[in-house]
Enzyme design. Sequence first.
Site, PDB file in Angstrom:
ATOM      1  N   SER A  59       3.881  -0.287  -2.447  1.00 48.37           N
ATOM      2  CA  SER A  59       2.476  -0.032  -2.106  1.00 48.37           C
ATOM      3  C   SER A  59       1.880   1.220  -2.735  1.00 48.37           C
ATOM      4  O   SER A  59       0.684   1.486  -2.555  1.00 48.37           O
ATOM      5  CB  SER A  59       2.312   0.037  -0.590  1.00 48.37           C
ATOM      6  N   LYS A  62      -1.263   0.720  -4.671  1.00 49.41           N
ATOM      7  CA  LYS A  62      -2.610   0.753  -4.086  1.00 49.41           C
ATOM      8  C   LYS A  62      -3.398   1.999  -4.465  1.00 49.41           C
ATOM      9  O   LYS A  62      -4.619   2.036  -4.288  1.00 49.41           O
ATOM     10  CB  LYS A  62      -2.517   0.604  -2.569  1.00 49.41           C
ATOM     11  N   SER A 114      -2.274   0.594   4.590  1.00 54.20           N
ATOM     12  CA  SER A 114      -1.546  -0.043   3.488  1.00 54.20           C
ATOM     13  C   SER A 114      -1.559  -1.563   3.615  1.00 54.20           C
ATOM     14  O   SER A 114      -0.555  -2.251   3.417  1.00 54.20           O
ATOM     15  CB  SER A 114      -0.095   0.460   3.413  1.00 54.20           C
ATOM     16  N   LYS A 220       0.420   8.439  -0.643  1.00 48.50           N
ATOM     17  CA  LYS A 220       0.567   7.007  -0.371  1.00 48.50           C
ATOM     18  C   LYS A 220       2.045   6.640  -0.301  1.00 48.50           C
ATOM     19  O   LYS A 220       2.827   7.013  -1.182  1.00 48.50           O
ATOM     20  CB  LYS A 220      -0.128   6.179  -1.463  1.00 48.50           C
TER      21      LYS A 220
END
Length: 312
Positions: A59, A62, A114, A220
Amino acid sequence: MRRVISILLILILVLLTLAKPSEAAAAPSITAKAAALFDLASGEVLAGINADTKVYPASTTKVLTALLVAEHGNLTDMVTISDRAEQQEGTALYCRAGEQYSVLDLLNALLVLSANDVAVALAEHIAGSVEEFAQMMNEKARELGTENSNFLNPNGLPHEDHYTTAADMAKIFTAAFKQPLLRDIMSTRVYYIDLPSGERRALVNGNKMLTEYAGTLGGKTGYTSQAGNCLVTAAQVGDLKLGVAVFKAQGQAVWQDAGALLDYGFANWCNISCTRRAQAVTAMPARYASEKVLLLAGEDVQLVRAKGDGQL
């Protein structure tokens, strides 16, 4: 005769006068397969472990998705959820096809929660399809100077041809962090979203660095069984801002890995102030004037250098 010259010219002059930094102390031992410590201002990798090795980004993908949405989207636009978005597996906002959400709400759900379904919804809104958005992702990545990355989807779900490196993610994260909106969202611990059902849901950020490492600015997280635990995050001590990209760490050790790398960075690097905005740097002859042209810095110029290495 006075002119303000582009900061790029000033940087060239400064860099030409500085020697390369010396080697810092040995990097700490970490569990991650690949990692990079980088300057958050430039994306330059200061130290790395397999920093150019291809890894699955999970993720952390992202971050690039959010950057494209911030550049091409309108925060007040309403996004209609598609069947494809609803059917995404893994972490989700659990959107239903036909529901509508604002781009701003979905950006928060993308980076704070997320949500994989949200990533697809935003990709389709911006580019018309996941496939077209993936092309935009790769074009942007190349524009940012990445060398060993390829993206096939906006959420980081596993695919053998969806990969990046710690060094490449440093460049992507640095670019995203220059966006005030994304900086704000990536530092958000809890975001409250009003769902179409009328329910208000609290989205909790999974980045434990926000509460466990002093000075953390945001970041993140990522995880899949193939990618392992991943994290790209940044912190500030004094006027020095550093980032770390950590891939395939061993479980919860991802937080210790990131903290150890940041500690190492703050202990061994510092900011060197080269010049201040509007400060005269040098003078040079002008072709059509009797007076010399005075070159002024267009903004503050600082460089990250190894401590004790010929500081100015």
